[in-house]
Structures are given as structure tokens and as C-alpha cells.
Design an enzyme around this catalytic site. Structure first.
Site, PDB file in Angstrom:
ATOM      1  N   TYR A  70     -37.583   6.255 -11.513  1.00 52.15           N
ATOM      2  CA  TYR A  70     -38.774   5.426 -11.697  1.00 52.15           C
ATOM      3  C   TYR A  70     -39.519   5.384 -10.360  1.00 52.15           C
ATOM      4  O   TYR A  70     -39.251   4.547  -9.494  1.00 52.15           O
ATOM      5  CB  TYR A  70     -38.411   4.002 -12.118  1.00 52.15           C
ATOM      6  CG  TYR A  70     -37.577   3.876 -13.374  1.00 52.15           C
ATOM      7  CD1 TYR A  70     -37.438   4.931 -14.284  1.00 52.15           C
ATOM      8  CD2 TYR A  70     -36.901   2.691 -13.663  1.00 52.15           C
ATOM      9  CE1 TYR A  70     -36.668   4.805 -15.430  1.00 52.15           C
ATOM     10  CE2 TYR A  70     -36.132   2.556 -14.806  1.00 52.15           C
ATOM     11  CZ  TYR A  70     -36.014   3.620 -15.682  1.00 52.15           C
ATOM     12  OH  TYR A  70     -35.239   3.472 -16.804  1.00 52.15           O
ATOM     13  N   PHE A 217     -35.676   2.090 -25.212  1.00 53.27           N
ATOM     14  CA  PHE A 217     -36.754   2.109 -26.206  1.00 53.27           C
ATOM     15  C   PHE A 217     -36.424   1.167 -27.365  1.00 53.27           C
ATOM     16  O   PHE A 217     -36.525   1.546 -28.534  1.00 53.27           O
ATOM     17  CB  PHE A 217     -37.012   3.522 -26.736  1.00 53.27           C
ATOM     18  CG  PHE A 217     -37.512   4.503 -25.721  1.00 53.27           C
ATOM     19  CD1 PHE A 217     -38.272   4.100 -24.633  1.00 53.27           C
ATOM     20  CD2 PHE A 217     -37.220   5.849 -25.837  1.00 53.27           C
ATOM     21  CE1 PHE A 217     -38.736   5.007 -23.695  1.00 53.27           C
ATOM     22  CE2 PHE A 217     -37.672   6.767 -24.909  1.00 53.27           C
ATOM     23  CZ  PHE A 217     -38.428   6.349 -23.832  1.00 53.27           C
ATOM     24  N   SER A 221     -41.173   2.526 -28.227  1.00 54.77           N
ATOM     25  CA  SER A 221     -42.422   2.814 -27.496  1.00 54.77           C
ATOM     26  C   SER A 221     -43.577   1.932 -27.951  1.00 54.77           C
ATOM     27  O   SER A 221     -44.736   2.353 -27.956  1.00 54.77           O
ATOM     28  CB  SER A 221     -42.787   4.288 -27.640  1.00 54.77           C
ATOM     29  OG  SER A 221     -41.771   5.114 -27.109  1.00 54.77           O
ATOM     30  N   LYS A 227     -48.029  -4.594 -33.068  1.00 58.58           N
ATOM     31  CA  LYS A 227     -49.459  -4.494 -32.740  1.00 58.58           C
ATOM     32  C   LYS A 227     -50.147  -3.334 -33.453  1.00 58.58           C
ATOM     33  O   LYS A 227     -51.374  -3.254 -33.477  1.00 58.58           O
ATOM     34  CB  LYS A 227     -49.658  -4.387 -31.233  1.00 58.58           C
ATOM     35  CG  LYS A 227     -49.164  -3.089 -30.612  1.00 58.58           C
ATOM     36  CD  LYS A 227     -49.407  -3.088 -29.101  1.00 58.58           C
ATOM     37  CE  LYS A 227     -48.932  -1.805 -28.437  1.00 58.58           C
ATOM     38  NZ  LYS A 227     -49.159  -1.820 -26.980  1.00 58.58           N
TER      39      LYS A 227
END
Length: 321
Positions: A70, A217, A221, A227
Site C-alpha cells: 500500500y 473485499f 468493492s 449505493k
């Protein structure tokens, strides 16, 4: 594993044990790939990233997950800075991952004992700590014996530099090889309502051997946040994901709409139901949803307010069978 066998399927509100490690964690942790993960996300604001780590600590989240890849160490540096600034190291269960190295500008995977030991030392410095609660081999390589790799981490555990040994993205066969001496404590693998392959072999092994599986996950995702609707325009960052394509996407939305009905019945949100379902599964002690804003961190914690009965867990499982 721990008291998981005897507990109800309701989401736990108190800290739970991570497998058999003795580490006590809030079941809702924080994944920090969007904290300093400039190679993964465009236009990240580092101050905002540090802010969400601080928000997590202030809100009672004590299980923080990062990784070298990361931002090639930048996430670890930022997470370490916040923990140091808040003098919170003794309150945090800190997990990181390694196996990537840069060779002539290209990323390679290396599980050799020598490299893993170097990786742990480098992570300790970036995180400003003298021990890691969990260290995962982030990805398997194609050449190193997994037993040999894990044995190197066992040496570091015996030396007090690691409290628990983890592997990530390992197949069942690789996990069995890594765990032949019983040294593995935790595995990270993709698992959510839309990706349930872990149930076939991996989760049964985890439960049988008293390990803990940390799903990555967990919200597919973002698809399981609720939403997305049938007419939602898919963002460019998701268009290559098979879950968001064509009839697969439309079928997923139909399932999520059924989940939305359950969420409304529970006076909760779709994301909280999806995470609570994971926490009700045998072999899973924690989820580590990511966040890009501090308010998302607090939002994820609302999962702990969701109680799912055995019947509701079965109902949700059937929708996504």
C-alpha cells in the site's frame, strides 16, 4: 476457535479473540489501503488518510490492517505516525503484510526466509514499533516452500517480533503446506456474499484447525454497500470488475434489493447487514472494511448494532446461494 463455537450468530459487541492467538480485537477493524496507497488510488490526501486512522482509534477500533504494497511502505509510515502521535501502540492490534519487492523497477513476490525477515524489520521501522501483532505473507511465490517460509516467521515470533503468523491469498494446498507444523494463526482471503468460494474448502479447514479467516473485499468493492441500483452509472474504476458487468451485475443487484428489504426490516443499512452476515460465519472473528473518509470509519462501526438471528443468517445465505 476461541468462544466462537458456543456464541450465538448475533454480531458480538465486545472484543473477541482472534482465532487462538490471545489477541483481543474489536470485530470491526480498519483496512488502510487508502491511507498512503498512492499506487492503488489516485489523488489520495495523506492528511485525510491519517485523520481516518485517528478517527478509528478514537472510535474504539483497535484492529488496524496495512501492508508494504500500500504505497510501497507509505501506508505503514502514516499508520505508524498516527499511532505514535496518539501514544496508542499498547491499545492497537497492528497487522501488516509483506512479500513484494522492487527489482529493477518491477514488483516481484519473494517468500524466502531471508527476505521475509528483512521485510519484517523494515515494517517495524516504518510502523515505529518493536513488534507486530500479526504479520502476513501477502502473496505466495512459486519457488519457496511454504513450510520453510512460515518457519522463518516462527523464529521471529519466538524472538518477540511477531505475535501471530498469517498468510494471505494462499490456496488450500498452500495453506496446508504452510501449516503442517501448526504455526499459522490467521489467513486473509477474498470472501463476501457475492464471492463465497471460501466456503467450499478453505473455511472448513480454518474452523477445523482453530484458525481465523479475515475476509478482504468484504463489501465486494462497494457493490454490497447498497449505493448501486439497476440504473446506477458504473464508475470507470469498477467497469473491469466482473461483478459490475452485464447480466452478472443485474443479477447481483436483484439479490442486493432483497438484502435491502432485510436491512430496512432491521432498521440498518445494506453494508451493515453484509458485514454482520460475515461476522456470523464460523471461522470469522473480524472484518476490515476500508475507508477513504473519517465518517466512513464510524459508519462501518454501526455493524455492531446489527443482531442477526440464525433464521436471518440462513435467509441471507439463501438469497446469495
Amino acid at each position: 476457535m476461541g468462544t466462537k463455537e458456543s456464541r450465538s450468530v448475533m454480531t458480538m459487541r465486545k472484543e473477541v479473540e482472534l482465532g487462538k492467538t490471545g489477541l483481543r480485537i474489536n470485530p470491526v477493524g480498519l483496512g488502510t489501503n487508502a491511507v498512503g496507497g498512492h499506487n492503488l488510488f489516485p489523488n489520495l490526501d495523506e492528511d485525510e488518510g491519517k485523520g481516518l486512522v485517528a478517527e478509528a482509534i478514537d472510535s474504539g477500533i483497535n484492529f488496524i490492517d496495512t501492508a508494504y504494497i500500500y504505497g510501497q511502505g507509505r501506508s505503514e509510515e502514516l499508520v505508524g505516525q498516527v499511532i505514535a502521535e496518539k501514544k496508542a501502540r499498547d491499545k492497537i492490534i497492528l497487522a501488516t503484510k509483506g512479500a513484494h519487492k522492487l527489482v529493477d523497477g518491477k514488483v516481484e513476490i519473494d517468500n524466502s526466509p531471508e527476505f521475509l525477515k528483512q521485510t519484517v524489520e523494515a515494517s517495524l521501522k516504518r510502523l515505529q514499533t518493536d513488534y507486530l501483532d500479526v504479520f502476513y505473507i501477502h502473496f505466495p511465490d512459486e519457488k519457496t516452500s511454504k513450510n520453510e517460509a512460515v518457519s522463518a516467521l516462527k523464529e521471529l515470533k519466538d524472538a518477540g517480533k511477531i505475535n501471530a503468523i498469517g498468510v494471505s491469498n494462499f490456496s488450500l494446498e498452500q495453506l496446508k503446506e504452510a501449516n503442517q507444523d501448526g504455526y499459522v494463526d490467521v489467513i486473509q482471503s477474498e470472501y463476501n456474499l457475492l464471492k463465497r468460494g471460501a466456503e467450499e474448502e478453505l473455511l472448513p479447514y480454518v474452523v477445523e484447525h482453530g484458525l481465523s479467516l479475515i475476509p478482504y473485499f468484504p463489501l465486494a468493492s462497494g457493490l454490497l454497500t447498497g449505493k448501486y441500483r439497476a440504473d446506477t452509472e458504473i464508475p470507470e474504476s469498477r467497469k473491469k470488475n466482473p461483478l459490475f458487468q452485464g447480466e452478472t451485475y443485474r443479477a447481483n443487484i436483484r439479490k442486493i434489493e432483497k438484502l435491502r428489504v432485510i436491512a430496512e426490516r432491521k432498521q440498518a443499512e445494506v453494508a451493515h447487514i453484509a458485514l454482520a452476515w460475515l461476522l456470523a460465519r464460523p471461522g470469522i472473528d473480524a472484518v476490515i472494511p476500508g475507508a477513504k473518509r473519517a465518517e466512513q470509519v464510524k459508519h462501518n462501526l454501526n455493524t455492531l448494532q446489527v443482531d442477526l438471528s440464525a433464521e436471518e443468517v440462513a435467509e441471507i445465505s439463501a438469497i446469495f446461494s
